[in-house]
Structure formats: structure tokens, C-alpha cells
Design a protein around this motif. Structure first.
Motif, PDB file in Angstrom:
ATOM      1  N   TRP A 108       0.834  -1.205   0.000  1.00  0.00           N
ATOM      2  CA  TRP A 108       0.000   0.000   0.000  1.00  0.00           C
ATOM      3  C   TRP A 108       0.871   1.258   0.000  1.00  0.00           C
ATOM      4  O   TRP A 108       0.566   2.237  -0.710  1.00  0.00           O
ATOM      5  CB  TRP A 108      -0.909  -0.019   1.215  1.00  0.00           C
ATOM      6  N   GLY A 109       1.949   1.238   0.785  1.00  0.00           N
ATOM      7  CA  GLY A 109       2.844   2.395   0.820  1.00  0.00           C
ATOM      8  C   GLY A 109       3.559   2.613  -0.505  1.00  0.00           C
ATOM      9  O   GLY A 109       3.725   3.755  -0.962  1.00  0.00           O
ATOM     10  N   ILE A 110       4.007   1.528  -1.129  1.00  0.00           N
ATOM     11  CA  ILE A 110       4.677   1.647  -2.421  1.00  0.00           C
ATOM     12  C   ILE A 110       3.704   2.176  -3.477  1.00  0.00           C
ATOM     13  O   ILE A 110       4.075   2.994  -4.341  1.00  0.00           O
ATOM     14  CB  ILE A 110       5.275   0.293  -2.840  1.00  0.00           C
ATOM     15  N   TYR A 111       2.470   1.712  -3.412  1.00  0.00           N
ATOM     16  CA  TYR A 111       1.462   2.196  -4.370  1.00  0.00           C
ATOM     17  C   TYR A 111       1.295   3.715  -4.269  1.00  0.00           C
ATOM     18  O   TYR A 111       1.277   4.424  -5.286  1.00  0.00           O
ATOM     19  CB  TYR A 111       0.132   1.504  -4.116  1.00  0.00           C
ATOM     20  N   HIS A 112       1.207   4.223  -3.040  1.00  0.00           N
ATOM     21  CA  HIS A 112       1.057   5.664  -2.879  1.00  0.00           C
ATOM     22  C   HIS A 112       2.326   6.407  -3.269  1.00  0.00           C
ATOM     23  O   HIS A 112       2.250   7.520  -3.811  1.00  0.00           O
ATOM     24  CB  HIS A 112       0.675   5.984  -1.429  1.00  0.00           C
ATOM     25  N   ALA A 113       3.500   5.809  -3.007  1.00  0.00           N
ATOM     26  CA  ALA A 113       4.750   6.451  -3.403  1.00  0.00           C
ATOM     27  C   ALA A 113       4.847   6.572  -4.913  1.00  0.00           C
ATOM     28  O   ALA A 113       5.219   7.634  -5.461  1.00  0.00           O
ATOM     29  CB  ALA A 113       5.936   5.662  -2.849  1.00  0.00           C
ATOM     30  N   LEU A 114       4.519   5.506  -5.621  1.00  0.00           N
ATOM     31  CA  LEU A 114       4.570   5.546  -7.082  1.00  0.00           C
ATOM     32  C   LEU A 114       3.497   6.468  -7.656  1.00  0.00           C
ATOM     33  O   LEU A 114       3.712   7.128  -8.680  1.00  0.00           O
ATOM     34  CB  LEU A 114       4.417   4.127  -7.639  1.00  0.00           C
TER      35      LEU A 114
END
Length: 231
Positions: free
Chosen positions: A150-156
Motif C-alpha cells: 500500500w505504501g509503495i502504491y502511494h509512493a509511485l
């Protein structure tokens, strides 16, 4: 790379989902450590009273044996079995004013049923909390991985919205997101190790209890321990 990269920065940038994942991991950690510490304390007390069986068979009478066992069996693992089995045997040694199903049962069968019930009671008590430890150990890494994804999704998504792709703008948020995977492992590893340790301890205790039940049954029904040692 920004100097404020870390869990605090990740928490500040997180949304309700990432915060929920972190709280869930915290709750799982608190619950698992509660059972780890409480069961470790109980296991230590059980091992400290491991000479309860020796004290029992060294006593001159059954009443003295139960009393001697109570003094060392602080966790009440063995004593209730001896007390209940003794009570079951006494049913047939005294006059019953009113008939009952117990009085109508053969002494051997009643003692066997009593011993089996006590073994089941101790087994259920020893296994209390093990299901939670196993569940935490198996699910915490995946909960942490979900937080990472979830964090990587928001970062990207943030990088895509900015229109520029720079390694220092991607590495920081991705690294922060990976913290959730690490937290999942931190929660899961102690739970797995504790589950394996307590399972082995319980297996040893139940084996001793089963042997004691076998000897106690032989004594109450024939007056002898297994091996022909008369008490």
C-alpha cells in the motif's frame, strides 16, 4: 535523499489504511507478548514443581500424597487429577444415601473417565493462547507486506503525479514502505519461536501426566503401581 526519511516521515505521509495496518501489528504484538510472558512464567512454575510426582509416590498414604503434591504443584497440573481420582474411588468405599449414575458405574470405568476428564482439562489449559501465537506468526508477515504494498502504491502514485522520476524521490518512500514488512517480521518471529517452544513443553508435560494417570489408575483399582510396587 531527504534527511527526514524514516518511520516518522512514513507515518506522517500515511493514510487511514497504513495507520490501521500499523495499529493491527501493534495489537498483534501486544497480544502475542502477553501470552509469551504468561505462558513462560507458567512453564517455569511447572518445571519447578516437576518433583510433585516423586513426592506423591513417596508419601505413606493417599491423603498424605495429595497434601505433599499440593505443596510443590503450584500450577495445579497434577494435584486435581489425584484429588478427583481419589474422590471417584471413595464413592465405592462409603454408603450412598441416594443413588447416582456415578454409583451405578463400575469403579474402574469411573476412575478412567475421571482421569481422562482431568487430562483433557490440563491439555486445554496448556494449549490456551497457542492458537493466537500460531495465527500471529503466520499472518503478521502478510499484514506487514500489505502495508508495504500500500505504501509503495502511494509512493509511485505521487511520483507519477509529479511528472518526474528521480531515484532519490522514489527510494525514500519505497524504503519507508518496506518498514512495514520489517515490522511484520518483528511481530511474527517471536510468536513462531514461542509457539514451537511451548508446544514442546506441553508435549513433555502431557506425557508425564499421562504416565501419572496410568500409575494412579493401577493403584486405585489394584492397590499397586505399574511394575508391582505396592504403596
Amino acid at each position: 535523499m531527504e534527511s527526514n526519511v524514516g518511520f516518522a516521515h512514513y507515518w506522517a505521509q500515511g493514510d487511514a489504511v497504513s495507520h490501521t495496518v500499523a495499529y493491527l501489528l501493534l495489537l498483534m504484538s501486544i497480544a502475542s507478548w502477553f501470552y509469551i510472558l504468561s505462558k513462560a512464567w507458567a512453564a517455569w512454575r511447572i518445571r519447578r514443581g516437576s518433583n510433585a510426582l516423586e513426592k506423591f509416590w513417596q508419601a505413606p498414604t493417599l491423603g498424605d500424597a495429595v497434601a505433599a503434591m499440593q505443596n510443590v504443584d503450584s500450577e495445579l497440573i497434577y494435584t486435581p487429577m489425584a484429588e478427583r481420582a481419589s474422590e471417584a474411588a471413595d464413592i465405592f468405599n462409603r454408603q450412598q444415601s441416594t443413588p447416582s449414575l456415578n454409583a451405578a458405574t463400575a469403579p474402574d470405568e469411573l476412575i478412567t473417565r475421571t482421569l481422562r476428564r482431568e487430562i483433557n482439562r490440563v491439555s486445554a489449559r496448556l494449549e490456551r493462547g497457542l492458537t493466537l501465537l500460531a495465527s500471529v506468526g503466520s499472518t503478521a508477515p502478510f499484514v506487514g507486506l500489505f502495508g508495504t504494498v500500500w505504501g509503495i502504491y502511494h509512493a509511485l502514485a505521487a511520483v507519477s503525479a509529479s511528472g518526474t522520476v528521480q531515484i532519490d524521490k522514489v527510494a525514500g518512500p519505497v524504503g519507508e514502505a518496506l518498514i512495514m514488512t520489517a515490522l511484520g517480521l518483528v511481530v511474527a518471529i517471536p510468536a513462531v519461536l514461542a509457539y514451537n517452544a511451548f508446544t514442546r513443553i506441553n508435549r513433555v508435560v502431557l506425557a508425564e501426566l499421562d504416565g501419572f494417570a496410568h500409575d494412579l489408575h493401577a493403584y486405585l483399582t489394584t492397590g499397586e503401581r505399574v511394575g508391582g510396587v505396592r504403596k
